[in-house]
Each structure stands twice: as C-alpha cells, then as structure tokens.
Motif scaffolding. Structure first.
Motif, PDB file in Angstrom:
ATOM      1  N   ASP A   1       1.571  -2.531  -7.039  1.00  0.00           N
ATOM      2  CA  ASP A   1       2.884  -2.362  -7.650  1.00  0.00           C
ATOM      3  C   ASP A   1       3.021  -3.170  -8.937  1.00  0.00           C
ATOM      4  O   ASP A   1       2.194  -3.979  -9.299  1.00  0.00           O
ATOM      5  N   ARG A   2       4.086  -2.889  -9.640  1.00  0.00           N
ATOM      6  CA  ARG A   2       4.414  -3.457 -10.944  1.00  0.00           C
ATOM      7  C   ARG A   2       4.485  -4.994 -10.895  1.00  0.00           C
ATOM      8  O   ARG A   2       3.951  -5.668 -11.762  1.00  0.00           O
ATOM      9  N   HIS A   3       5.117  -5.537  -9.848  1.00  0.00           N
ATOM     10  CA  HIS A   3       5.355  -6.984  -9.796  1.00  0.00           C
ATOM     11  C   HIS A   3       4.047  -7.751  -9.710  1.00  0.00           C
ATOM     12  O   HIS A   3       3.866  -8.765 -10.373  1.00  0.00           O
ATOM     13  N   VAL A   4       3.114  -7.243  -8.896  1.00  0.00           N
ATOM     14  CA  VAL A   4       1.810  -7.907  -8.767  1.00  0.00           C
ATOM     15  C   VAL A   4       1.118  -7.961 -10.123  1.00  0.00           C
ATOM     16  O   VAL A   4       0.610  -9.009 -10.540  1.00  0.00           O
TER      17      VAL A   4
ATOM     18  N   GLU B   1      -3.969  -7.404  -6.651  1.00  0.00           N
ATOM     19  CA  GLU B   1      -4.151  -7.201  -5.213  1.00  0.00           C
ATOM     20  C   GLU B   1      -3.363  -5.967  -4.786  1.00  0.00           C
ATOM     21  O   GLU B   1      -2.207  -5.794  -5.137  1.00  0.00           O
ATOM     22  N   THR B   2      -4.033  -5.110  -4.001  1.00  0.00           N
ATOM     23  CA  THR B   2      -3.378  -3.900  -3.522  1.00  0.00           C
ATOM     24  C   THR B   2      -2.914  -4.126  -2.093  1.00  0.00           C
ATOM     25  O   THR B   2      -3.350  -5.065  -1.427  1.00  0.00           O
ATOM     26  N   LYS B   3      -1.999  -3.248  -1.646  1.00  0.00           N
ATOM     27  CA  LYS B   3      -1.673  -3.253  -0.222  1.00  0.00           C
ATOM     28  C   LYS B   3      -1.675  -1.828   0.310  1.00  0.00           C
ATOM     29  O   LYS B   3      -1.354  -0.895  -0.407  1.00  0.00           O
ATOM     30  N   LYS B   4      -2.085  -1.704   1.581  1.00  0.00           N
ATOM     31  CA  LYS B   4      -2.131  -0.389   2.207  1.00  0.00           C
ATOM     32  C   LYS B   4      -0.825  -0.185   2.969  1.00  0.00           C
ATOM     33  O   LYS B   4      -0.430  -1.045   3.750  1.00  0.00           O
ATOM     34  N   MET B   5      -0.158   0.894   2.718  1.00  0.00           N
ATOM     35  CA  MET B   5       1.141   1.126   3.352  1.00  0.00           C
ATOM     36  C   MET B   5       1.290   2.593   3.731  1.00  0.00           C
ATOM     37  O   MET B   5       0.695   3.453   3.104  1.00  0.00           O
ATOM     38  N   LYS B   6       2.152   2.834   4.726  1.00  0.00           N
ATOM     39  CA  LYS B   6       2.594   4.203   4.965  1.00  0.00           C
ATOM     40  C   LYS B   6       3.627   4.562   3.900  1.00  0.00           C
ATOM     41  O   LYS B   6       4.448   3.722   3.524  1.00  0.00           O
TER      42      LYS B   6
ATOM     43  N   ARG C   1      -1.245   3.076  -8.681  1.00  0.00           N
ATOM     44  CA  ARG C   1      -0.819   1.908  -9.457  1.00  0.00           C
ATOM     45  C   ARG C   1       0.485   2.229 -10.187  1.00  0.00           C
ATOM     46  O   ARG C   1       0.580   3.253 -10.865  1.00  0.00           O
ATOM     47  N   GLN C   2       1.431   1.355 -10.068  1.00  0.00           N
ATOM     48  CA  GLN C   2       2.729   1.543 -10.740  1.00  0.00           C
ATOM     49  C   GLN C   2       2.634   1.046 -12.175  1.00  0.00           C
ATOM     50  O   GLN C   2       1.993   0.028 -12.454  1.00  0.00           O
ATOM     51  N   HIS C   3       3.249   1.781 -13.097  1.00  0.00           N
ATOM     52  CA  HIS C   3       3.262   1.330 -14.487  1.00  0.00           C
ATOM     53  C   HIS C   3       4.144   0.106 -14.657  1.00  0.00           C
ATOM     54  O   HIS C   3       5.173  -0.016 -14.000  1.00  0.00           O
ATOM     55  N   MET C   4       3.735  -0.778 -15.576  1.00  0.00           N
ATOM     56  CA  MET C   4       4.598  -1.901 -15.966  1.00  0.00           C
ATOM     57  C   MET C   4       5.627  -1.388 -16.979  1.00  0.00           C
ATOM     58  O   MET C   4       5.487  -0.303 -17.543  1.00  0.00           O
ATOM     59  N   ALA C   5       6.642  -2.203 -17.224  1.00  0.00           N
ATOM     60  CA  ALA C   5       7.789  -1.730 -18.012  1.00  0.00           C
ATOM     61  C   ALA C   5       7.394  -1.226 -19.399  1.00  0.00           C
ATOM     62  O   ALA C   5       7.765  -0.124 -19.810  1.00  0.00           O
TER      63      ALA C   5
END
Lengths: 653, 653
Positions: free
Chosen positions: B298-301, B308-313, B352-356
């Motif tokens: 995500d963006r904040h990381v 670091e990634t996280k695996k989520m539903k 991966r989420q884009h940053m602002a």
C-alpha cells in the motif's frame, strides 16, 4: 409449414437504415460531441460484435483452413520503408482546389459526381422518371452535385458514359483536362477548380523525443509481412508456397471522405500475402473451387467503355486466360465463398479486373471483389498479383536477401571459364589499381575471357579498366581455366498474391443487404443478419423484471454460454413486443421467452426473427434446438419439425 | 503415476529465453532489415497466436462473463479531445539531455539505473557475491550504468534505498536536484546531464489534406469510451452500473525504450471503464470474490520508504479501508484471477498502490498489478479510480451532458420562493437591461428573494445588477410566491473505475514465468504455457513425410478441428525427437505420433510436453482425451488413467 416473408415489399430506404444504425449504436461519427471529423467512426456494441464475428469467420475460413502464418506488425513505420516500397512517391490521389474558397476535392470523385448528376438531369428533362428513392437521396446530399433538369445531346450522353466507365483509368492531367473541356466546377460553389495536384494519402508523424525519425502510419499491413519474409520462410521450414495473414488497423488520409463507412481515414483490414514460385502459380487445392461460379467484369470490356459482366466457373476463367493463374483464381473463389458465408447477397457481388493505369504501383494484375450497394459498386476486397515487386525492392535497398533457396532434385551442371588470381602478385604489381583490375576482369563475358586466356597463353594481355586506364596482365597475376560447376541450390524471389479485405466496407454493405421493413409496418426495420455473424444469437426475454424469473434466466443464460451460444437478457421495463422489435433491429436471430408457464412447467417459447414464428418446448429442448440453429446444423424448417407451434394466449407480437 | 519434473534445476537464463523467442519468431524488432527502431516489435506466428489466445480469454473473463459493452473507437484523435482531457498539458515524462552529446535519457530511469549500479558496486566492494545471472545481465547491457566496485557509507546506502522506494513520487525539478546532489551522470558517456524537461508522450499527426486538424495517436483507449458515454448509457437502457470494454492499439512516444516488450512505443491494450454511482460504489458480485487472497503493497508503506507486502483477502482489504471500495476491490480480484488463469505465477504477482504524486492527472486512487520478472516488478495492469474527472471535463467543454438521469423512487419535495415575470412589461420598461435584471433576480438566494418579495408587497424595490446599475422593480414586472417543487429525477456524473491491461507486458512476463530447461540438457528449453493460451494445442507428427500417412494425418487434423482443438502438422524432414524439441520451445502442450502401427491398428501415441510421458490408445480415444485435456476438463493424471503407458520400440525422445 414456416411462414413466408416478403422482404422486398418496401423499397430499400437508406435514411431509415442509417437512422436505425445510429439509434442502435452500430457505429457513429467519432468525437461527435466535439463536432466530429470526416472519415472517422466508432463502432458501438452491436457494430463491434458484428465486426468481431466477421473477423472470427475470416480467421477460420482463411488462416485456420489454409494453415496460414499469422502476424501482428506495427502501424508506425519509419520513412525509409515506404520510400523503398514506392508509397512516398506514388501512394497519392489527385486533388483539385476550388479557385475561390480553396476547398479541396478529390478530382476523380468530382468528375464522377458532376457527370452522373448531368446524366440524371438529362433523364429528368426527357421525362424519364427517376426512382423515388433516388429523389430522397438527392435531397439528402444537397451539398453534392446538383441535378439541373437539362437535356443533353445523344453524343454527349455517350461521351459521359464512356468517361464514367473508364474513370479509374485517368491520370491527374487527364482529369484536369476533363474538367476544362466539360466545364466541371465545384458543385457546392459553382466556382472553377484548379489543376489536379497529387496528395499523398499517408499520415505522417515522427518517432523519438528529438523528432529524428520521420514516420508514417501504414496505409496497408503488407509491408510488415514482406520485411519479415525471411523469418516466416524459416518458420515454414524453408518451403513455398505458404501465406502470411494479418488483421489490423491501417490509415489513409482521404482528401474529403463523405461516404460513411465506405470511405474512412482509419480502418481495420485483413490481408493475406501468399508467396509462390513465379515459375509455378498452380494451386494444390484449385480443383476444390473449380466449379465455383462467379460474375466477372474484365479489363478489355472496361477499356472498350463497357460494363457487361459474364458469369463463369473459376476453372473456366483460368483455363481461358481471363484470370491469369490458378493461385489468383483460387483466392478469387475463396473470397467469393467467404463473402457469401457472412451474408453478402451473391446477386450483388462481382469481380472487376483493374485497367492498366488503374493498378497500384506494385501490382501486375488485380481483381476487386465489388459489392453493390446504394452508392453503386464498391471495392471491398482487392486480389492483386504483386509479383516480386516488394521483396525485390527491399532486398535491393537493405542488402538482406528476401529470397527462397530451394534444393534442386537434379543439380544444374555448367562448364565455364574461371579466373584464379595470384593476389600477392596482383597487389605488389598494381597496388591501388588491383581492385579495379579484378572488377574489370570479373565482369567480362565468356567470349572476352576466352580471348584474354589465349593472350595470356602467349605471354601477356592488355585490358582497359572501366575508368579508361590500360594495364598489362601476365600469367603470374592470373590464370584462366575451363571448369565444371554444379548448382544444387536454386535461388528465387517468390511472387506474391495478395487478397486484401476492407472489413468496414464488407460490414456496411452486409448491413444494407440485410435490411428490410415489415410488410405491415414500414417503421419496423429488421436486420436479417445470418446467425454466424449476428452480434447476439439469442435474446432471453423474461415476461417482466420480477425476481421469480431470475433463477430461470440465470439457468438459460448459463446453459447457452456453456453451449457456446452468445445470448443477452433484456429485462427492461417495456412490452415483450417492443423488446423483440428492438432486437429485430439489432439482427438477433432468435428469442426465448420466460413466463409463468416456464416457472410452472419448465417450457419456453422460441421465436424466429424473420418470420416471427413462435414454437414451444421444454427449456432443454429449446436450448438444444437453438444451439443447432446457431451452429447451422439445422434450419428453421427442421426446428419446426422438432418443436410444436406456440399458440398460447400470451401472443407477444 | 506421472513423471515428476524439476523445472528449476537450471537457474533462469534470460539470454537463452531471448534467443529462443527470436529463433521461433515469437516476436522480433520491427523493420529489423532496416536497422530497426527502438520500442517497435512485430509478433510472428506463435507470438500472434499467444496474444490472440490471451485476448480471447480476456474477452470471455471480462466482456462475456460481466456482460460488458464492447467498443471499437479510432486511434487518430483530434487535438481538442486531448486538450480537454489534460493529456496535452500533462501526459509527459521528464527527460534530461547529455550536456555534450545531446543524447536524451528518461530522468527517473537514469536515477534508478545509476543508484542501483552503485548499490550493486557497494555489495561487490564489501565482498558480497552478486548472483551469477546478475553478472551475465550486466555484461549484456554494457551500455547501461557501470557498477564500479566502490564501498558506500551506511548512511548513503540507506539514502539511496529510500530514493529508489519513492522514485515514482518525484517531480521533474526534484529529479534534477537528485542528479546534482548525487552527481548522477549519463553512464554511457560520464557527462553531466541538464535540467529535466517535460516531454509529451503522444505521437502527433494532422488530419485532412490541408493539415487543418492537428491530431494525436491515442495513448490510451479510454477517451473513446468517455466520448460515447451517452450512447452507451442509452444502449444499456439508461441504467448504471455498467461497463464498456475495448481492445485496441495505443501509442506512446517513449523517450528511450530499451526494455524489450516491457516498454514499447506501440502496444495492444485492453481497457474497461466501469461506470458507477458515486454514492454507491458497492458491487453486486463482491461476495463472489471476497475470499480471493492477494498480495498488497500500500501507499503508506512506500511513502515511509518501505516495500513490505502483506497477503490479504480482498474482502478484508475493503473492510479495513486498504482498498477504497467494493468495486475497486472486485476488479482487483478479477484481474488477479485472470492473470493466474493465463499462466502468471501467483508467487510473482502483487498489487501496488500509487503514491500521491505518482498518480496520473485523472486518477484519485490506483492499484497496479505488478508482475515480477528479470528486470524487477513491472506494472502490467493498472486499476484506477478516475472518479468523475473525464466525463466532467468533456461535459464542461462540449456542453453535451455526460450524465445519468435516474428516476427517484421517492420524489424529493421542496418548498421555495419562485419568481414569475411579466415579460411584456419587463421588456417595455427596461429594454436592453431586461436580461441583466432577470439574471440578477434569478441568482438571488432564498433570503434575498424573501426580502425582495416583502419590498414588492409594499409597492416597489430597488435592486443592483451585477454591473453595478440600480433598477426599480414593481409588482407589474414580477411577482414572487412560495411554491412546492417535486424533483423526481436525480442527475449525476458517474464515477469510473478503470482496469487497464498492457497485453504485451503480460505476454512477456508469462513467457519468462513459463520458461525452463530440461534437467539433462540445459540447451533444451521448454515453454510450459497453459493449454488455454498455448499457440498450438496439439502437434501432429507423422513418422515421415511418406504419403501413406497422409490419410491419417488428414483424419486426425479434421477431427481435432471439429472438436475445436487447434493443431498443426509437422512433417518436416527431421527426427521425431527434434520435431518435439522444437515444439517444446513453441509451448505446444501435446503431441500425437502417427506411425506404421497407426496405419495397421489405428492406434496413436500421445505425448505430454513437460513430463515427455507417452501414452497410447485408439485414434478416437486419443482425440477424445486430448480434447478434454485442452479444454481443462481433465488433467494429465486423469488422462494417464484412461490411456496405457506407451513402451513401444519406437521410443522417440
């Protein structure tokens, strides 16, 4: 037992068809909300599906059936490629400018429109009634050529007709002369027009951040095939004949396109390049098409000012030399079969041979599949013999040999004089002239070599190099001996037969051929598209959007999808009759209705678009029947033998 | 019972894969015989088929499954469209020029390459061995950044790593400052580079014979959807949500593309525009994907300098606000399922989420599907929330409302002051000022109207118009009354969720994920493409080209075609083993051999590509089995239960 339908009770009405195509978003002018740009169109959902289905059939009919090698090459092309191919110099149309407004017109179209209008005006003046729909067309294109009702002398009529028959054969200067002689002016302004000038039809651009590479958008996909010829040949294990095929976008910056989908600036085309030994243009599968009957309009008839066609078997046309060879004939027949399969009316399809001046710069022979429509006969497929033109010019330019190397079964044995150099002595004696001397000797013919040999045998010989210098040669510099050569490889540049399809033109003429209005109501238009290419095959119509029908709608659509049948659900808030009428306009051949009886008894009705006949059966029987109908394994008459007629109280039409 | 295969015994070797792809003509540089142009590639037969099969699956997975409306809009686009959409001003990359040679480099790529090279040099200097395949890569790109083995201070290493993690977030001036602070030079020449300048990535052209319409080649298909929104909405009976979809060519004039198919100037993309009520971004089918597990960055990381990634539903990601809404989450999950289906390794796929600062000018949120490959993580699908940006700007520019009008179930009832004019008196009294007076009164708020009303009730009122003039109004000019209004239609501009697929990038990463070498011979490369997308499904291998096999070859290929299984015959003059090896390189999953036993007993062997296992059965049994294998209804283990192992004397591998 099936209902008879009269599809020609109302005359063809182009305005009505165009309104339908626009309303149902088959296609629409691109950037319409920005005012649009001539010659650019977007396809909406039914147009996209129709096009995708035509492409799918094309792929099966040509690529899969003939084992062609598919390619996907780039549109953006660096300038040197089209300089070599001749397109930069010659891929142009003649345009004229209005002498006052500066408006630009295509010269041949101007001549055609004005002369045709005068001929129509002549008929009108003589009291020969024009067909009513012509009237309507004229009103529509009020910006086109005006048809003043003026009678013409018989000689003039004949002259105009001859010009029109040969129109594609005139050069630019000839078109300019026609404008002067016959006082042809811009019909929009009545101003004179200037001398025809060439306008190159390729869109230009440049590649890279510094504009260092001028580029063109390809006007045909063909060059992408030719440049990859060596790789294709290797992929085909070095054997000819074989064909490459490509479906893709091409661009032509048309001068002033006004003919809807028939003349556009960006279009999808499907091209085949069939590579064949120039010494053997027979085709292995020619016997399979020998008996296909086609309508031909050959070059000689047109050059004599006529337009009479003849119907011939392809086999006879090739045997009699009307069509030059079997490969060209094979593709003419296969093109015919393809067009009929997707729904083109065979009565409105002919193959016209190009006249000598009319051919593209790369072609040696060309037959166009022309499809008749409301604007006349339109080229929709070209089938050209490009000979060795393209492969040869690219080979010459790049030094990369685009050729076939074939092992000879019997090597060719030849005996000839062979020169052997003593390079050390040559260099020592002649220094910087050595190269020039070698070139001079090696370009000698057999007779000159024999003479040189006999002089050397007597001690020495004097030769004159290309730049006029004389040199004395001695046997320590070179020897000449008669030797036997065995050639076991034959090298040749293959010839190329190119069937080239304009998919938008096929799509549009197909829509014209498919359109008709219900006998009882001219406002109810129908598109009788064959199931093979219809955008949607089956419409699922629940009686209403009530949720009790949802499980059945889901079941039927899932089962149809599994059977490979593309369906759509229409649960919009309007009567079943209106929903069917809308889908008649979309060309959906079959519809099934889910009602309370379906929920109770698991029955479903099946409706056929053209006859509006309805039959009934169990849900699974109807799905099985409609699947066979869509796949073409049964026809509606057979379907009627399986499913009883529906005469329920809920008559829906 | 099936053979176990170790596909990772040899480390991945990019040079070997590239040689294979070139040799088998998956793709090749376009215009290669003319020296080529960076960033333009042609697909040969296997590449074209692979691409066509991926597109076919995409169409089924998205368009058919979700009932999307397909479009086919033009590439050539008049300039005003991209002026409005913001592309003319902002669709640009930052480039820097070499201060001496004038060579152009993309600024962010320069920073990345140089810093990564320095980090690698640091590891080398500290004696940390680089992986052997990295070495090879470095040798190949000798024109890239040099990795001098220089140790770096720990602080510097940390700084570089932070810059790299945030690279996509820097503006042009910031990139320029990084170059100055860290002494980043052109690695090819060691010269300094100038200040970053914006370079617009759109190819330019012009439309029409007089160059009167400047145009661009579209850099995305999206605008073609938006401009047709009203027609699409009508086609969908006025309802949202719905989606349009388009597969087509787009163009970006990349600054200096060097990454093969991963960065090209002309590419095929597939784009979906899903239109949704901004007040309700839930998705009706979200529950179907709630449990799909994906890897997120995500963006904040990233903004904290991490990766670091996280695996989520997906369900949890939406519930916890990591992904903004159900519709975005639904498409993230559907994209994941599609990529896995065509053969992407799920272990090498992340979102991966884009940053602002990184987001395109039109986006409010964006998740990229990134696929890991030999160059790192590459964006292959973008999934952006474009909000109402595009529809709003085109509406504002053209005045054509690209909006949804929705009947409200409960009309909204409001009471307010309403002005009624006596137009005749108004005009007579105020003449040319009448319009200005009307405007002034009608722009008053509720309080001002109440005040005006009470003044009028007392005889007259003075108002000040926008341009400062005063007018005296009387009750014979206008009356104001409190009225009840019922609003039964709600108008809104829908928001757009846009999944956008780069098909060439997916195709290339799939090839990397599929490639391995046989344990016993590293030279024998295999592409383990899933049957679903493999260019050819079944290879038919007659023992030799002898004509006695012809009838069986024809029978088998016809039966396979009827079963919908795409096969090719290889009767080339080489051993069966070599023919199979060649087809392992082409990714052909199954092969059948026709030999003398086939002629005598009508048996045929079936070979599986990865295991090289061979089974035997009657011709019809083998065809039935391989059809099910290709359709995915059985796997190889099940096939082995149907067909006995082949242990004949003619072992062919």
């Amino acid at each position: 037992m099936t209902t008879q339908v009269n599809k020609s009770v109302h005359p063809f009405d182009k305005a009505r068809l165009e309104a339908l195509l626009n309303r149902r978003f088959f296609y629409a002018p691109a950037f319409e909300i920005y005012g649009g740009v001539a010659g650019l169109y977007d396809y909406g959902p039914p147009g996209s599906s129709l096009q995708a289905n035509i492409i799918d059939q094309w792929r099966k009919h040509f690529i899969v059936e003939e084992g062609m090698l598919e390619l996907d090459t780039t549109i953006m092309t660096p300038a040197p490629v089209f300089e070599t191919s001749g397109h930069v110099a010659r891929f142009a149309d003649w345009m004229v400018k209005d002498s006052k407004t500066g408006d630009v017109l295509r010269a041949d179209h101007l001549v055609k429109n004005v002369l045709e209008a005068r001929l129509a005006g002549n008929l009108e003046a003589r009291g020969v009634t024009a067909a009513p729909q012509d009237e309507k067309d004229k009103k529509k294109k009020k910006k086109g050529a005006k048809a003043a009702a003026v009678a013409l002398e018989d000689g003039i009529v004949k002259e105009y007709e001859t010009i029109l028959a040969q129109l594609d054969n005139f050069s630019g200067p000839q078109l300019g002369e026609l404008c002067r002689i016959h006082n042809i002016r811009n019909p929009d302004t009545d101003n004179e027009v200037g001398e025809p000038q060439q306008f190159n039809l390729m869109f230009t651009s440049s590649i890279g951040p510094t504009g260092q590479h001028p580029g063109y958008l390809r006007p045909e996909t063909a060059q992408g095939h030719f440049l990859n010829f060596s790789r294709l040949l290797e992929y085909n294990n070095g054997r000819v004949p074989f064909a490459s095929a490509q479906i893709g976008r091409s661009f032509r910056n048309e001068i002033s396109p006004r003919a809807g989908l028939l003349r556009v600036r960006e279009f999808t085309m499907a091209e085949i390049e069939h590579y064949v030994d120039p010494e053997d243009k027979n085709h292995g599968k020619f016997n399979e098409v020998r008996d296909v009957e086609i309508v031909l309009l050959d070059r000689h008839v047109q050059e004599a000012g006529g337009s009479e066609t003849k119907k011939m078997k392809v086999g006879d046309a090739v045997d009699q030399g009307v069509i030059a060879n079997q490969t060209l004939g094979y593709f003419v027949a296969r093109i015919y079969q393809f067009l009929i399969k997707v729904g083109i009316n065979p009565e409105r399809l002919r193959f016209r041979q190009h006249m000598a001046n009319e051919m593209a710069h790369y072609a040696t022979d060309c037959w166009d599949a022309e499809i008749h429509n409301s604007t006349g006969w339109t080229e929709c497929v070209g089938c050209a013999d490009r000979a060795a033109y393209d492969l040869s010019v690219h080979t010459a330019k790049t030094g990369h040999p685009l050729i076939v190397r074939q092992a000879l079964k019997e090597p060719i044995v030849t005996e000839k004089e062979a020169v052997e150099w003593n390079r050390k002595n040559l260099g020592k004696t002649f220094k910087q002239d050595a190269g020039s001397i070698q070139k001079t000797v090696e370009s000698m013919d057999e007779a000159a070599l024999v003479k040189l040999k006999s002089q050397l045998a007597q001690g020495s010989a004097v030769i004159t190099s290309m730049d006029g210098k004389e040199f004395q040669l001695t046997p320590d510099i070179l020897t000449i001996e008669r030797k036997v050569f065995k050639q076991s490889i034959r090298e040749f540049t293959p010839n190329v037969i190119e069937p080239s399809f304009g998919l938008g033109r096929i799509l549009y003429t197909l829509l014209e051929h498919s359109f008709w209005s219900r006998e009882q109501d001219v406002e109810r238009g129908v598109l009788s598209l064959p199931p093979l290419v219809a955008p949607t095959k089956v419409l699922i119509v629940p009686l209403s959007a009530r949720s009790e029908f949802d499980p059945l709608v889901l079941e039927v659509s899932t089962k149809l999808r599994r059977a490979g049948v593309f369906s759509r659900v229409d649960d919009s808030n309007t009567s079943i009759g209106k929903r069917y009428a809308r889908n008649d306009e979309l060309g959906t051949p079959y519809g099934v209705t889910i009602d309370f009886a379906s929920v109770q008894n698991r029955t479903m009705t099946l409706r056929e678009r053209d006859t509006m006949d309805q039959r009934i059966g169990s849900i699974d029987d109807v799905i099985a029947t409609v699947t066979e109908l869509v796949n073409g394994t049964i026809d509606w008459t057979e379907a009627c033998q399986r499913l009883p007629v529906y005469d329920g109280v809920q008559a829906v039409d």
